[in-house]
Every structure is written in structure tokens, then in C-alpha cells.
Motif scaffolding. Sequence first.
Motif, PDB file in Angstrom:
ATOM      1  N   ARG A  21      53.279  28.093   0.497  1.00 46.00           N
ATOM      2  CA  ARG A  21      54.711  28.139   0.205  1.00 46.00           C
ATOM      3  C   ARG A  21      54.985  29.361  -0.653  1.00 46.00           C
ATOM      4  NH1 ARG A  21      56.091  23.481   2.512  1.00 46.00           N
ATOM      5  NH2 ARG A  21      54.588  21.754   2.392  1.00 46.00           N
ATOM      6  N   ARG A  22      56.050  30.096  -0.293  1.00 43.51           N
ATOM      7  CA  ARG A  22      56.308  31.413  -0.876  1.00 43.51           C
ATOM      8  C   ARG A  22      57.622  31.447  -1.633  1.00 43.51           C
ATOM      9  NH1 ARG A  22      56.418  32.258   4.182  1.00 43.51           N
ATOM     10  NH2 ARG A  22      58.121  33.751   4.098  1.00 43.51           N
ATOM     11  N   THR A  23      57.738  32.455  -2.502  1.00 41.19           N
ATOM     12  CA  THR A  23      58.945  32.603  -3.309  1.00 41.19           C
ATOM     13  C   THR A  23      60.056  33.318  -2.559  1.00 41.19           C
ATOM     14  OG1 THR A  23      58.059  34.685  -4.199  1.00 41.19           O
ATOM     15  CG2 THR A  23      57.653  32.660  -5.477  1.00 41.19           C
ATOM     16  N   LYS A  24      59.698  34.128  -1.545  1.00 43.50           N
ATOM     17  CA  LYS A  24      60.681  34.913  -0.794  1.00 43.50           C
ATOM     18  C   LYS A  24      60.317  34.884   0.676  1.00 43.50           C
ATOM     19  CE  LYS A  24      61.607  38.343  -4.445  1.00 43.50           C
ATOM     20  NZ  LYS A  24      61.618  39.800  -4.758  1.00 43.50           N
ATOM     21  N   GLU A  25      61.244  35.350   1.498  1.00 41.92           N
ATOM     22  CA  GLU A  25      60.931  35.496   2.912  1.00 41.92           C
ATOM     23  C   GLU A  25      59.907  36.608   3.091  1.00 41.92           C
ATOM     24  OE1 GLU A  25      64.205  35.833   5.562  1.00 41.92           O
ATOM     25  OE2 GLU A  25      65.329  34.195   4.629  1.00 41.92           O
ATOM     26  N   LEU A  26      59.154  36.517   4.172  1.00 47.11           N
ATOM     27  CA  LEU A  26      58.094  37.472   4.445  1.00 47.11           C
ATOM     28  C   LEU A  26      58.675  38.858   4.698  1.00 47.11           C
ATOM     29  CD1 LEU A  26      54.990  37.074   4.754  1.00 47.11           C
ATOM     30  CD2 LEU A  26      55.373  37.087   7.223  1.00 47.11           C
ATOM     31  N   ALA A  27      58.134  39.863   4.036  1.00 49.90           N
ATOM     32  CA  ALA A  27      58.552  41.249   4.258  1.00 49.90           C
ATOM     33  C   ALA A  27      57.748  41.845   5.412  1.00 49.90           C
ATOM     34  CB  ALA A  27      58.352  42.068   2.990  1.00 49.90           C
ATOM     35  N   ASP A  28      58.272  42.906   6.022  1.00 48.65           N
ATOM     36  CA  ASP A  28      57.622  43.508   7.193  1.00 48.65           C
ATOM     37  C   ASP A  28      56.205  43.988   6.890  1.00 48.65           C
ATOM     38  OD1 ASP A  28      59.787  43.010   8.795  1.00 48.65           O
ATOM     39  OD2 ASP A  28      60.676  44.993   8.520  1.00 48.65           O
ATOM     40  N   GLY A  29      55.975  44.455   5.669  1.00 49.97           N
ATOM     41  CA  GLY A  29      54.657  45.003   5.336  1.00 49.97           C
ATOM     42  C   GLY A  29      53.697  44.007   4.726  1.00 49.97           C
ATOM     43  N   ASP A  30      54.031  42.713   4.785  1.00 51.02           N
ATOM     44  CA  ASP A  30      53.170  41.696   4.182  1.00 51.02           C
ATOM     45  C   ASP A  30      52.055  41.257   5.135  1.00 51.02           C
ATOM     46  OD1 ASP A  30      54.549  41.629   1.805  1.00 51.02           O
ATOM     47  OD2 ASP A  30      55.767  39.878   2.328  1.00 51.02           O
ATOM     48  N   PHE A  31      50.830  41.293   4.635  1.00 50.82           N
ATOM     49  CA  PHE A  31      49.667  40.776   5.360  1.00 50.82           C
ATOM     50  C   PHE A  31      49.030  39.685   4.514  1.00 50.82           C
ATOM     51  CE2 PHE A  31      50.400  44.823   7.264  1.00 50.82           C
ATOM     52  CZ  PHE A  31      49.949  44.719   8.566  1.00 50.82           C
ATOM     53  N   LEU A  32      48.329  38.783   5.181  1.00 50.91           N
ATOM     54  CA  LEU A  32      47.688  37.683   4.474  1.00 50.91           C
ATOM     55  C   LEU A  32      46.267  38.059   4.080  1.00 50.91           C
ATOM     56  CD1 LEU A  32      47.892  34.714   3.536  1.00 50.91           C
ATOM     57  CD2 LEU A  32      46.934  34.061   5.768  1.00 50.91           C
ATOM     58  N   TRP A  33      45.900  37.691   2.856  1.00 53.73           N
ATOM     59  CA  TRP A  33      44.558  37.913   2.329  1.00 53.73           C
ATOM     60  C   TRP A  33      44.029  36.608   1.736  1.00 53.73           C
ATOM     61  CZ3 TRP A  33      42.353  43.027   1.690  1.00 53.73           C
ATOM     62  CH2 TRP A  33      43.206  44.068   2.090  1.00 53.73           C
ATOM     63  N   TYR A  34      42.728  36.404   1.830  1.00 52.93           N
ATOM     64  CA  TYR A  34      42.067  35.345   1.075  1.00 52.93           C
ATOM     65  C   TYR A  34      40.931  36.008   0.307  1.00 52.93           C
ATOM     66  CZ  TYR A  34      39.441  31.168  -0.161  1.00 52.93           C
ATOM     67  OH  TYR A  34      38.780  30.187  -0.868  1.00 52.93           O
ATOM     68  N   GLY A  35      41.003  35.901  -1.021  1.00 50.29           N
ATOM     69  CA  GLY A  35      40.002  36.570  -1.851  1.00 50.29           C
ATOM     70  C   GLY A  35      40.307  38.041  -2.042  1.00 50.29           C
ATOM     71  N   ALA A  36      41.588  38.395  -2.154  1.00 51.44           N
ATOM     72  CA  ALA A  36      41.960  39.804  -2.344  1.00 51.44           C
ATOM     73  C   ALA A  36      41.465  40.310  -3.693  1.00 51.44           C
ATOM     74  CB  ALA A  36      43.477  39.963  -2.249  1.00 51.44           C
ATOM     75  N   GLY A  37      41.244  41.607  -3.773  1.00 50.89           N
ATOM     76  CA  GLY A  37      40.758  42.198  -5.010  1.00 50.89           C
ATOM     77  C   GLY A  37      39.256  42.014  -5.165  1.00 50.89           C
ATOM     78  N   LEU A  38      38.726  42.546  -6.250  1.00 48.55           N
ATOM     79  CA  LEU A  38      37.286  42.479  -6.476  1.00 48.55           C
ATOM     80  C   LEU A  38      36.857  41.197  -7.170  1.00 48.55           C
ATOM     81  CD1 LEU A  38      36.405  46.114  -7.598  1.00 48.55           C
ATOM     82  CD2 LEU A  38      36.016  45.059  -5.381  1.00 48.55           C
ATOM     83  N   ASN A  39      37.760  40.577  -7.924  1.00 49.64           N
ATOM     84  CA  ASN A  39      37.373  39.416  -8.725  1.00 49.64           C
ATOM     85  C   ASN A  39      38.355  38.261  -8.526  1.00 49.64           C
ATOM     86  OD1 ASN A  39      35.998  37.841 -10.603  1.00 49.64           O
ATOM     87  ND2 ASN A  39      37.141  38.687 -12.333  1.00 49.64           N
ATOM     88  N   PRO A  40      38.474  37.769  -7.284  1.00 52.39           N
ATOM     89  CA  PRO A  40      39.431  36.693  -7.029  1.00 52.39           C
ATOM     90  C   PRO A  40      38.895  35.329  -7.472  1.00 52.39           C
ATOM     91  CG  PRO A  40      38.221  37.174  -5.046  1.00 52.39           C
ATOM     92  CD  PRO A  40      37.745  38.165  -6.075  1.00 52.39           C
ATOM     93  N   THR A  41      39.802  34.381  -7.598  1.00 45.56           N
ATOM     94  CA  THR A  41      39.433  32.982  -7.815  1.00 45.56           C
ATOM     95  C   THR A  41      39.697  32.233  -6.518  1.00 45.56           C
ATOM     96  OG1 THR A  41      40.015  33.101 -10.153  1.00 45.56           O
ATOM     97  CG2 THR A  41      39.860  30.908  -9.179  1.00 45.56           C
ATOM     98  N   CYS A  42      38.648  31.747  -5.883  1.00 47.36           N
ATOM     99  CA  CYS A  42      38.750  31.073  -4.583  1.00 47.36           C
ATOM    100  C   CYS A  42      38.033  29.728  -4.665  1.00 47.36           C
ATOM    101  CB  CYS A  42      38.110  31.922  -3.482  1.00 47.36           C
ATOM    102  SG  CYS A  42      38.897  33.523  -3.250  1.00 47.36           S
TER     103      CYS A  42
END
Length: 205
Positions: free
Chosen positions: A164-185
Motif C-alpha cells: 500500500r502506497r502513499t501516492k499513485e505510481l509515477a512513470d519512473g517508479d520500479f519495484l525493488w526488494y532489498g534496495a540499497g546496500l544495507n536493507p532490512t528484509c
Amino acid sequence: TRFARLIVAFRQDFKDSKLPFYYVQIGRHVRAEANLAWKQVQEAQRLAVNDIPHTAVVSSIDMRLDDAIHASTEGVKRLGRRLAKRVRRDLFGHSSLETGPRLADARLVSPYTIAVRFTGVNSELVPADRILGFSLASREGRASETLVFRAERDAEDPQTVILRRTKELADGDFLWYGAGLNPTCNLVDTEDLAALAFGPIQIER
């Protein structure tokens, strides 16, 4: 390409063109600066099993660390169990075991909701609520203004996560899981096989 050549070389050395090759997707790396190359390697590792026969990969993105990059002793033992379960399934006929959560697709189901479907799940995804690690960002990893404020298991499909998101999806939005070098998953299934880090993933509209 280098990874595929490495596996070919191992198989040539052992004179077995179908030698099973099991590996661990690289996990977290605690550093101050961003590093998109690290995420590109993770994504290449996630996808390699689709192109290289007789291979399997398990995730380490949810492991505790003993320093800035290495999984803890407890984490290494968990990874060993994950690999052993894959070997039991693939090589010893334990067909009741699934591969562990593998991304199938991500689609927009309402202006503020994304459904992320997984295959290979043993029973159901865990936890049911407060799933951590999903985010929206550009293809290059720049954070989106659209934020995921809640991620939970679908009440009707235990192999799907609802974002669930705060805003509607923008054209340049892609989905990531574990983004960045030190994510919490923390997304696993009932056999403690973890979802692999992924991204950038196009969201179906």
C-alpha cells in the motif's frame, strides 16, 4: 557471462556437464555510499538460474552480520540449512519441498495498491504483516516520492504480498526488494527459505 563460464569450467574439471551448482546470492554490505553495481550483481545472480541448467540459488538478504559484509555464524548455519533443503528437493526426490519464494510478477491492482506474486512458496509467506524490504525507486535506484507504508500477506492468497502506497505510481517508479546496500528484509516461507533481493522490476499496469 563470467559466472556462467566459471560453472562451465567447474563442470569440465569434474568431467560432468550436469554437475549441480548451488550458490548464495550476495546479501548486505554496510557502507556509507550507495553502490548500484552491488544491486546489479544481486539481480544477475537471481536471474542466472533461468539460463544456466542444474543450478539453484538461496537468499542471504535477511541474515545478521558479524562485520560490515559477512554473515554471522548463526546466519551461515541458516544458509547451510537453506542450501540443504534445495539439495534434498532437487537431488534426493523430496518433491514436497518447494524452491522457496521466487518473484512471479508485480501488478497494479488499484491506484494505491500493488500485488507482488511469488511462486515456489512452501505453504505461505511469513510474516503475515509488517513485511520489510519493499520500496519504489527509479531504474538507477533513486528513491521515489511514492512510499510503501504497509506490506502484508494477501488474506486470500498466501503467496502474494500487498503493498500500500502513499501516492499513485509515477512513470519512473520500479519495484525493488532489498534496495540499497544495507536493507532490512524479512520475507521467508514456512521452511525459512527467503525471497531473493530483486530490482528494478517493471510493475504491470
